[in-house]
Design a protein around this motif. Structure first.
Motif, mmCIF file in Angstrom:
data_model
loop_
_atom_site.group_PDB
_atom_site.id
_atom_site.type_symbol
_atom_site.label_atom_id
_atom_site.label_comp_id
_atom_site.label_asym_id
_atom_site.label_seq_id
_atom_site.Cartn_x
_atom_site.Cartn_y
_atom_site.Cartn_z
ATOM 1 N N ALA A 97 0.844 -1.197 0.000
ATOM 2 C CA ALA A 97 0.000 0.000 0.000
ATOM 3 C C ALA A 97 0.878 1.246 0.000
ATOM 4 O O ALA A 97 1.904 1.294 0.663
ATOM 5 N N GLU A 98 0.456 2.249 -0.752
ATOM 6 C CA GLU A 98 1.214 3.497 -0.818
ATOM 7 C C GLU A 98 0.479 4.640 -0.121
ATOM 8 O O GLU A 98 0.967 5.770 -0.094
ATOM 9 N N GLY A 99 -0.686 4.322 0.421
ATOM 10 C CA GLY A 99 -1.443 5.318 1.163
ATOM 11 C C GLY A 99 -2.220 4.643 2.280
ATOM 12 O O GLY A 99 -2.541 3.460 2.198
ATOM 13 N N TYR A 100 -2.481 5.398 3.347
ATOM 14 C CA TYR A 100 -3.214 4.850 4.488
ATOM 15 C C TYR A 100 -4.040 5.980 5.093
ATOM 16 O O TYR A 100 -3.505 6.872 5.742
ATOM 17 N N LEU A 101 -5.351 5.946 4.832
ATOM 18 C CA LEU A 101 -6.255 6.963 5.344
ATOM 19 C C LEU A 101 -7.277 6.348 6.285
ATOM 20 O O LEU A 101 -7.624 5.167 6.151
#
Length: 206
Positions: A97-101
Motif C-alpha cells: 500500500a502506498e497510502g493509508y487513510l
C-alpha cells in the motif's frame, strides 16, 4: 482517475461512490465486498487506484493488497479503514500500500489525497503518521509486540498451525502469516521455531 472501492459494508461502498463521483476527475469503475472481489475487479477493468478496507470476509485487504501489488504493480492502493494501530499500518505498507487513510477523513480531503497518490506521492493520515512515530507497545508477554502479535506468538509457542491460529482469533490465514513476518522482524528471529524457543525462555523468566 479510475478507482475501485473495496469494503464489506454496502452502505460505505455506495456512499463513497456517490461522494467521490461528484469530483469531475474521479470515476468509480467498480466496487468489491472483499479482497478476492477486488482482485477480480482488477482483472476485469484495471483501475489506477484501489481504495481498500482492511478487515473483510473471505480475503482481507492486506492479503488482497499483496496479491494485487504482485500482479499489477502499476495499480496504486490506498488503505481506507478505521484501524490506526501500528501492526495494521506496518502490514499494509509491507504488502505494498502506498497510502493509508482513516474513514473519518472528510471526503474533500480524501479526494485531494487520492490525487496526491496518483501524482506519485505516499499518503499517510496525520494520526497514522503519529502512530508510526510513537507506537504503543502491547500489554502482552513479549516487549515491543502489540496485543494481537503476542496472541499469535503465544499460539505459535503452543504449536498451533497458521490455520488453527486464524480460526481461533477470527483472522485470515494471510493475516496470521503476515503478522508472523512482522513478529520475526521485530524480534530479529529467523523462523517460528526460534520464536517458540524465545517465547518460552522469556515466559520462564517472568
Amino acid at each position: 482517475m479510475k478507482i475501485v472501492i473495496v469494503d464489506d459494508d454496502p452502505l460505505v461502498r455506495q456512499s463513497l461512490k456517490l461522494l467521490l463521483e461528484k469530483e469531475s476527475d474521479i470515476e468509480v469503475i467498480g466496487v468489491a465486498a472483499d479482497g478476492q472481489e477486488a482482485i477480480e475487479q482488477c482483472e476485469k477493468a484495471l483501475p489506477e487506484i484501489v481504495l481498500m478496507d482492511i478487515r473483510m470476509p473471505n480475503m482481507d485487504g492486506i492479503e488482497s493488497t499483496k496479491q494485487i501489488n504482485q500482479r499489477w504493480p502499476e495499480v496504486r492502493i490506498m488503505m481506507l479503514t478505521t484501524f490506526k494501530d501500528e501492526q495494521n499500518i506496518r502490514l499494509a505498507l509491507r504488502a505494498g500500500a502506498e497510502g493509508y487513510l482513516l474513514k473519518s477523513t472528510a471526503v474533500e480531503n480524501m479526494a485531494q489525497q487520492v490525487r496526491a497518490l496518483m501524482a506519485g506521492g505516499s499518503v499517510l493520515d496525520s494520526e497514522v503518521l503519529h502512530e508510526i512515530m510513537n507506537p504503543e507497545q502491547g500489554n502482552g508477554d513479549l516487549t515491543g509486540l502489540t496485543d494481537r502479535e503476542n496472541d499469535i506468538a503465544s499460539a505459535i509457542a503452543q504449536g498451533l498451525s497458521n490455520k488453527e491460529i486464524a480460526d481461533s482469533l477470527y483472522l485470515s490465514v494471510g493475516t496470521v502469516r503476515n503478522t508472523l513476518s512482522v513478529i520475526l522482524d521485530k524480534l530479529e528471529l529467523r523462523d517460528r521455531t526460534q520464536l517458540a524457543i524465545y517465547y518460552w525462555q522469556r515466559k520462564n523468566k517472568s
